[in-house]
Write an enzyme that holds these catalytic residues in place. Sequence first.
Site: not given
Length: 291
Positions: A15, A61, A65, A142, A165
């Site tokens: 977005k 994104t 990063k 990040g 994890r």
Amino acid sequence: MNSFAVFGNPIRHSKSAEIYALFAHEIGISKEYNLKLAVQDNFNYLLHNFFKLGGLGANITSPFKENAYFLCNQLTERAEKARSVNTIKKLKNGTLLGDNTDGIGFISDLKRLNWLDNNNQIISNDAPIPMVTNILLIGAGGAAKGIVPILLTTITTCHINIVNRTFSRAQELTSYYQEIGYKNISCLPLYKLRYDTNKYSLIINATTSNIHNTIPKIPYFLITPDTKCYDLFYTKQDTLFITWCKKNGANYCADGLGMLVGQAAHSFLLWHNTFPTINPVIDHLRSAFYM
């Protein structure tokens, strides 16, 4: 070119271009903002070529990063501490300044949600108010790096427990922040959460689990009616993590749309020296989801 862009993978759902256009319209400027799909093999080339051709600023994104951190000539203090960059500005001398606005965007959204009081402490309905505010952070990538420093400096009574994890990444992140002076942070193997007796005021999902149609494997008993549950991811409906939290009794849940708009506003400030209005953009995006 004189344009802006966001680099990521996946990127189709982003977005960021819509948010930038709304901010730009508010202050009366007209600039291009494009979505750039990258892979690990070509991210460095695409980013450098973007700025070489006249790009003025970029958002970064997942999953780039940390890559972007090493490509910048200069870093803001918050990017340096996060070792992660989500915003880049091309300076007049042609060098690249890297910033991380994730943390300030996250804190601004906690305030918007009225989850923080005037002293920047997490609001609790429990009595007595806990002396230590325990925060569970799921993920060590990040996104997590961007919010840890500002959480520790803003919510002064907090203690962050990181699970991931791959436990070695949680250990690495914890050790780094301890080495630069943050003591109220620890980590735990994911499976040991089943023995955890801490009461968490805030649980943050900083993983990309929703992209893979999964949820983090944490015990249901960590969720109480007063627990604030925040997923950095956002979707049209509740994310899988938020759905699971609500199913297990959480009354306070939020996805990352507010944080997305908040961090974008701080990126916009870096590029244009003007801070745009946040709430109308969040409302617009929410309503657009359901049109």
